[in-house]
Design an enzyme around this catalytic site. Structure first.
Site, mmCIF file in Angstrom:
data_model
loop_
_atom_site.group_PDB
_atom_site.id
_atom_site.type_symbol
_atom_site.label_atom_id
_atom_site.label_comp_id
_atom_site.label_asym_id
_atom_site.label_seq_id
_atom_site.Cartn_x
_atom_site.Cartn_y
_atom_site.Cartn_z
ATOM 1 N N TYR A 93 0.791 -0.993 0.001
ATOM 2 C CA TYR A 93 0.225 -0.069 0.037
ATOM 3 C C TYR A 93 0.831 1.377 0.056
ATOM 4 O O TYR A 93 1.313 1.974 1.099
ATOM 5 C CB TYR A 93 -0.930 -0.019 1.213
ATOM 6 C CG TYR A 93 -2.056 -1.317 1.473
ATOM 7 C CD1 TYR A 93 -2.018 -1.866 0.116
ATOM 8 C CD2 TYR A 93 -2.471 -1.686 2.698
ATOM 9 C CE1 TYR A 93 -3.019 -3.258 0.213
ATOM 10 C CE2 TYR A 93 -3.172 -2.681 2.549
ATOM 11 C CZ TYR A 93 -3.490 -3.593 1.347
ATOM 12 O OH TYR A 93 -4.145 -4.650 1.459
ATOM 13 N N PRO B 287 -15.103 -5.612 2.600
ATOM 14 C CA PRO B 287 -16.164 -6.262 3.179
ATOM 15 C C PRO B 287 -17.728 -5.389 2.701
ATOM 16 O O PRO B 287 -18.661 -5.722 2.889
ATOM 17 C CB PRO B 287 -16.237 -5.996 4.682
ATOM 18 C CG PRO B 287 -15.299 -4.976 4.754
ATOM 19 C CD PRO B 287 -14.380 -5.085 3.571
ATOM 20 N N LEU B 288 -17.146 -4.196 2.290
ATOM 21 C CA LEU B 288 -18.543 -3.257 1.719
ATOM 22 C C LEU B 288 -18.470 -3.400 0.118
ATOM 23 O O LEU B 288 -19.168 -2.267 -0.346
ATOM 24 C CB LEU B 288 -18.254 -1.892 2.299
ATOM 25 C CG LEU B 288 -18.520 -1.463 3.760
ATOM 26 C CD1 LEU B 288 -17.995 -0.324 4.187
ATOM 27 C CD2 LEU B 288 -19.732 -2.004 4.139
#
Ligand SMILES: NC(=O)c1ccc[n+]([C@@H]2O[C@H](COP(=O)([O-])OP(=O)(O)OC[C@H]3O[C@@H](n4cnc5c(N)ncnc54)[C@H](OP(=O)(O)O)[C@@H]3O)[C@@H](O)[C@H]2O)c1
Length: 325
Positions: free
Chosen positions: A70, A217-218
């Site tokens: 990242y 998860p969204l």
């Protein structure tokens, strides 16, 4: 599955002594535009990142997921800086980070740990994960390198990410032969992406006591309902993602409507229903790591803990999402 779980309670990470909140904060969003993967999300300033971390800790979330990939360590550095600015006691929160294996060998895994600790400003690595299964060394060799890091106290737990069921079992067995256990497998899991339920990952994880950490998860914001309501449109790279096409919004509309009804019943947001579905889906096995682009989102996501969908509500959403598949 379902309502008997108590999603506010901390849950055990794998078979370790560590117990973490069911939700952690995903910090891919902290990449600040560095590197190819890091350009996916808009660039956030350090002050804004610090505010997101504050909202996360204030909301009762006890851990963070980051990675070397990242922003080539920028997410790790920004997270560590935020924790320092906020004077967060290192014993109260945990950091999970990841090694990037592509074109690298297990030798690199072992010898680059100093760089990861430096990026984290020497914050302890509570969980060290192999980001994905493609490396120059075998899984056995990578796990022996992980075992050495564990033996030397350089990391507290070892995990993997994006490993198939058989790769995960092999990683676990190899660590076992070195006197350790695999703590976790970080996988794609949400109401619209449920492969782990049928490909052996969930079944093997439950049997072997391995935690699963659900990423996206969204569904990268799709399961918040805001794109269906027209209050937002996908920004950046998401504009080209098949997931945000109009036909997907149309097909998933009945699921989102059902989630809206439940959100009203519980006086929560649709995103919190989506996250609650994930963390109540398999007893204590599954953790979720929603990312947040603002302190408001981080605070909202932490409120997905502390209550639970009933079994019938959980099953109704599962049915609607199965229909989508
Ligand atoms: N291991 C892996 O291979 C892997 C892969 C992907 C991700 N991950 C990890 O998983 C974490 C989460 O996954 P993700 O970032 O892909 O997707 P996600 O958590 O499903 O979605 C995050 C995005 O959704 C929107 N959002 C979040 N909370 C919201 C709320 N309450 N209301 C409205 N919008 C909200 C925000 O974007 P906008 O505000 O811009 O809409 C946010 O950046 C990452 O940060 C990373 O740590 C790991």
């Amino acid at each position: 599955m379902g309502s008997m779980t108590t999603p506010l309670d901390r849950r055990r990470l794998g078979q370790s002594e560590a117990s973490w909140s069911p939700i952690g904060l995903g910090t891919w969003q902290f990449s600040q535009g560095h590197g190819l993967i890091g350009r996916f999300w808009p660039t956030l300033t350090q002050d804004y990142i610090t505010a997101i971390v504050k909202a996360t800790v204030d909301g009762g979330i006890s851990w963070f997921d980051t990675a070397e990939a990242y922003g080539r360590g920028q997410s790790e550095r920004a997270l560590a800086m935020a924790l320092e600015t906020l004077h967060v006691d290192v014993d109260t929160i945990s950091i999970a980070t990841k090694w990037w294996p592509l074109l690298r060998s297990s030798h690199h895994l072992q010898h680059s740990i100093g760089a990861r600790l430096q990026a984290l400003n020497q914050h302890p690595i509570a969980l060290y994960q192999i980001h994905q299964p493609f490396a120059r060394s075998s899984i056995e060799s990578q796990m022996r390198a992980m075992a050495s890091l564990l033996d030397h106290g350089l990391i507290k737990q070892a995990g993997v990410s994006n490993f198939t069921a058989s790769q995960m079992v092999l990683a676990h067995r190899t660590l076992k032969s070195c006197g350790h256990a695999l703590a976790s497998n970080q996988v794609h899991y949400n109401l619209l992406h449920r492969n782990i339920e049928s490909n052996g990952i969930l079944a093997n994880a439950r049997e072997l006591g391995i935690s699963l950490i659900a990423y996206s998860p969204l569904a990268q914001g799709l399961l918040t309902g805001k794109f269906h309501q027209g209050t937002a449109s996908p920004r950046g790279f998401r504009r080209w993602s098949p997931q945000f096409r109009p036909e997907v919004l149309r097909t998933t509309a009945p699921l989102i409507r059902a989630m809206q009804d439940l959100a009203e019943r519980y006086e929560v947001e649709v995103s919190q229903v989506a996250l609650n579905w994930v963390i109540t889906s398999a007893g204590d096995t599954v953790f979720a790591i929603p990312g947040a682009s603002s302190p408001k989102q981080a605070a909202a996501n932490s409120k997905a803990m502390g209550w639970a969908l009933t079994h019938d509500e959980w099953a109704m959403l599962s049915d609607l999402s199965t229909n989508f598949r």
